[in-house]
Design a protein around this motif. Structure first.
Motif, PDB file in Angstrom:
ATOM      1  N   PRO A   1     108.329  94.478 107.853  1.00 41.46           N
ATOM      2  CA  PRO A   1     108.066  95.897 107.605  1.00 41.46           C
ATOM      3  C   PRO A   1     107.603  96.664 108.834  1.00 41.46           C
ATOM      4  O   PRO A   1     107.191  96.079 109.851  1.00 41.46           O
ATOM      5  N   ALA A   2     107.626  97.982 108.692  1.00 41.93           N
ATOM      6  CA  ALA A   2     107.167  98.859 109.772  1.00 41.93           C
ATOM      7  C   ALA A   2     105.703  98.597 110.102  1.00 41.93           C
ATOM      8  O   ALA A   2     105.278  98.780 111.250  1.00 41.93           O
ATOM      9  N   SER A   3     104.930  98.147 109.114  1.00 44.59           N
ATOM     10  CA  SER A   3     103.517  97.853 109.379  1.00 44.59           C
ATOM     11  C   SER A   3     103.366  96.757 110.420  1.00 44.59           C
ATOM     12  O   SER A   3     102.443  96.795 111.254  1.00 44.59           O
ATOM     13  N   ASP A   4     104.279  95.775 110.417  1.00 45.34           N
ATOM     14  CA  ASP A   4     104.238  94.734 111.454  1.00 45.34           C
ATOM     15  C   ASP A   4     104.593  95.305 112.816  1.00 45.34           C
ATOM     16  O   ASP A   4     104.027  94.893 113.840  1.00 45.34           O
ATOM     17  N   VAL A   5     105.543  96.230 112.848  1.00 47.97           N
ATOM     18  CA  VAL A   5     105.906  96.868 114.113  1.00 47.97           C
ATOM     19  C   VAL A   5     104.686  97.596 114.685  1.00 47.97           C
ATOM     20  O   VAL A   5     104.423  97.532 115.894  1.00 47.97           O
ATOM     21  N   ARG A   6     103.943  98.268 113.826  1.00 52.72           N
ATOM     22  CA  ARG A   6     102.734  98.961 114.288  1.00 52.72           C
ATOM     23  C   ARG A   6     101.704  97.984 114.854  1.00 52.72           C
ATOM     24  O   ARG A   6     101.086  98.231 115.891  1.00 52.72           O
ATOM     25  N   LEU A   7     101.519  96.866 114.174  1.00 52.48           N
ATOM     26  CA  LEU A   7     100.575  95.859 114.668  1.00 52.48           C
ATOM     27  C   LEU A   7     101.038  95.299 116.010  1.00 52.48           C
ATOM     28  O   LEU A   7     100.221  95.120 116.924  1.00 52.48           O
ATOM     29  N   LEU A   8     102.316  95.035 116.127  1.00 49.15           N
ATOM     30  CA  LEU A   8     102.851  94.528 117.386  1.00 49.15           C
ATOM     31  C   LEU A   8     102.619  95.535 118.515  1.00 49.15           C
ATOM     32  O   LEU A   8     102.273  95.159 119.641  1.00 49.15           O
ATOM     33  N   SER A   9     102.816  96.813 118.211  1.00 51.40           N
ATOM     34  CA  SER A   9     102.576  97.855 119.213  1.00 51.40           C
ATOM     35  C   SER A   9     101.114  97.850 119.655  1.00 51.40           C
ATOM     36  O   SER A   9     100.813  97.954 120.855  1.00 51.40           O
ATOM     37  N   GLU A  10     100.215  97.693 118.695  1.00 52.24           N
ATOM     38  CA  GLU A  10      98.783  97.634 119.021  1.00 52.24           C
ATOM     39  C   GLU A  10      98.467  96.423 119.897  1.00 52.24           C
ATOM     40  O   GLU A  10      97.517  96.457 120.697  1.00 52.24           O
ATOM     41  N   LEU A  11      99.277  95.375 119.758  1.00 51.15           N
ATOM     42  CA  LEU A  11      99.065  94.144 120.530  1.00 51.15           C
ATOM     43  C   LEU A  11      99.790  94.162 121.875  1.00 51.15           C
ATOM     44  O   LEU A  11      99.798  93.170 122.594  1.00 51.15           O
ATOM     45  N   GLY A  12     100.420  95.291 122.192  1.00 43.74           N
ATOM     46  CA  GLY A  12     101.023  95.435 123.515  1.00 43.74           C
ATOM     47  C   GLY A  12     102.522  95.270 123.586  1.00 43.74           C
ATOM     48  O   GLY A  12     103.104  95.375 124.673  1.00 43.74           O
ATOM     49  N   VAL A  13     103.184  94.992 122.460  1.00 44.14           N
ATOM     50  CA  VAL A  13     104.639  94.863 122.465  1.00 44.14           C
ATOM     51  C   VAL A  13     105.269  96.229 122.694  1.00 44.14           C
ATOM     52  O   VAL A  13     104.856  97.223 122.097  1.00 44.14           O
ATOM     53  N   ARG A  14     106.265  96.285 123.559  1.00 44.12           N
ATOM     54  CA  ARG A  14     106.920  97.560 123.879  1.00 44.12           C
ATOM     55  C   ARG A  14     108.411  97.552 123.561  1.00 44.12           C
ATOM     56  O   ARG A  14     109.040  98.600 123.551  1.00 44.12           O
ATOM     57  N   HIS A  15     108.984  96.381 123.308  1.00 44.62           N
ATOM     58  CA  HIS A  15     110.413  96.282 123.001  1.00 44.62           C
ATOM     59  C   HIS A  15     110.584  95.570 121.662  1.00 44.62           C
ATOM     60  O   HIS A  15     110.085  94.453 121.484  1.00 44.62           O
ATOM     61  N   VAL A  16     111.299  96.215 120.734  1.00 44.68           N
ATOM     62  CA  VAL A  16     111.578  95.612 119.432  1.00 44.68           C
ATOM     63  C   VAL A  16     113.072  95.710 119.152  1.00 44.68           C
ATOM     64  O   VAL A  16     113.762  96.582 119.676  1.00 44.68           O
ATOM     65  N   ALA A  17     113.570  94.800 118.318  1.00 40.50           N
ATOM     66  CA  ALA A  17     115.006  94.763 118.035  1.00 40.50           C
ATOM     67  C   ALA A  17     115.265  94.635 116.546  1.00 40.50           C
ATOM     68  O   ALA A  17     114.486  94.032 115.807  1.00 40.50           O
ATOM     69  N   GLU A  18     116.388  95.207 116.129  1.00 38.10           N
ATOM     70  CA  GLU A  18     116.863  95.122 114.750  1.00 38.10           C
ATOM     71  C   GLU A  18     118.354  94.806 114.774  1.00 38.10           C
ATOM     72  O   GLU A  18     119.040  95.089 115.767  1.00 38.10           O
TER      73      GLU A  18
END
Length: 239
Positions: A43-60
């Motif tokens: 879910p998008a909630s995981d993407v938000r958590l990843l962003s808070e943890l410093g992740v800057r690149h995500v893929a779908e």
């Protein structure tokens, strides 16, 4: 910190250590390799958590999942990669959020991407997906173009308004001469990349390697690794 955020933090740290160790073993700097977290089915909630943890690149890999997720996270400083096989009727939607399209494998798709990009006033980076299991003129079982079709596609991207040629992507093949030989497959991709840069010097991205084989990709010289399960956990079954 929530339980889920703590879980993701631990997993991310482990993946970071793997990448750093692989870089050290290959005599490379850690900064040479970009981690892309593949968030499909999550879910998008995981993407938000990843962003808070410093992740800057995500893929779908599926537009029907990616489009609403990207919209829900549009306030985040993220680079979105589309990595799945792409149908032309999904191009307009994908161009709306994807900064990088990693699965370009036919001229018809290049044309559709160009039209959509110009209309949307966007300039996505395009990677040619290389199918190391494909015969001349064919596509691979997991998408991608045979090695002898790369230059034609690269030229088409480079000459198309609204698009930027970024480099190459591959998925370790399940069949053919490189099946089960990830290191050899990634080494071959780097050879192809070197030739491509002869005519397209700026096309220096090499996307290869996933949770199970990222070390092989780093050793070969990949600039980007796509990791899902090792960060997010075993994926839930799709209905």
């Amino acid at each position: 910190m929530t339980d889920r955020k703590s879980e993701l933090a631990v997993n991310l740290a482990a993946v970071e250590e793997r990448i750093a160790s692989a870089c050290a073993a290959a005599g490379r700097e850690r900064e040479e390799v970009t981690l892309i977290v593949v968030t499909k089915t999550y879910p998008a909630s995981d993407v938000r958590l990843l962003s808070e943890l410093g992740v800057r690149h995500v893929a779908e890999n599926r537009d029907q999942d990616a489009a609403p997720k990207a919209a829900a996270c549009e306030d985040l400083a993220l680079t979105w990669h589309f990595v799945g096989q792409l149908q032309t009727n999904k191009v307009r939607s994908v161009v709306g959020y994807a900064d990088v399209v990693q699965s370009v494998d036919r001229v018809k798709l290049v044309s559709a991407l160009s039209v959509a990009a110009v209309r949307a006033e966007r300039e996505p980076v395009c990677l040619i997906q290389v199918a190391l299991d494909a015969e001349s003129g064919e596509r691979g079982a997991r998408g991608g173009v045979a090695p002898d079709g790369i230059e034609e596609l690269a030229t088409a991207v480079a000459d198309s308004p609204g698009l930027r040629l970024g480099g190459l992507m591959t998925v370790a093949p399940l069949a053919g001469p490189y099946a089960g030989r990830q290191q050899a497959a990634f080494d071959r991709l780097l050879e192809i990349s070197s030739r491509l840069r002869g005519n397209h010097p700026a096309a220096n991205m090499v996307s290869a390697g996933m949770s199970a084989d990222l070390e092989d990709a780093v050793k070969a010289g990949a600039t980007h690794v796509r990791v899902g399960t090792a960060v997010l956990g075993v994926r839930p079954r799709l209905g």
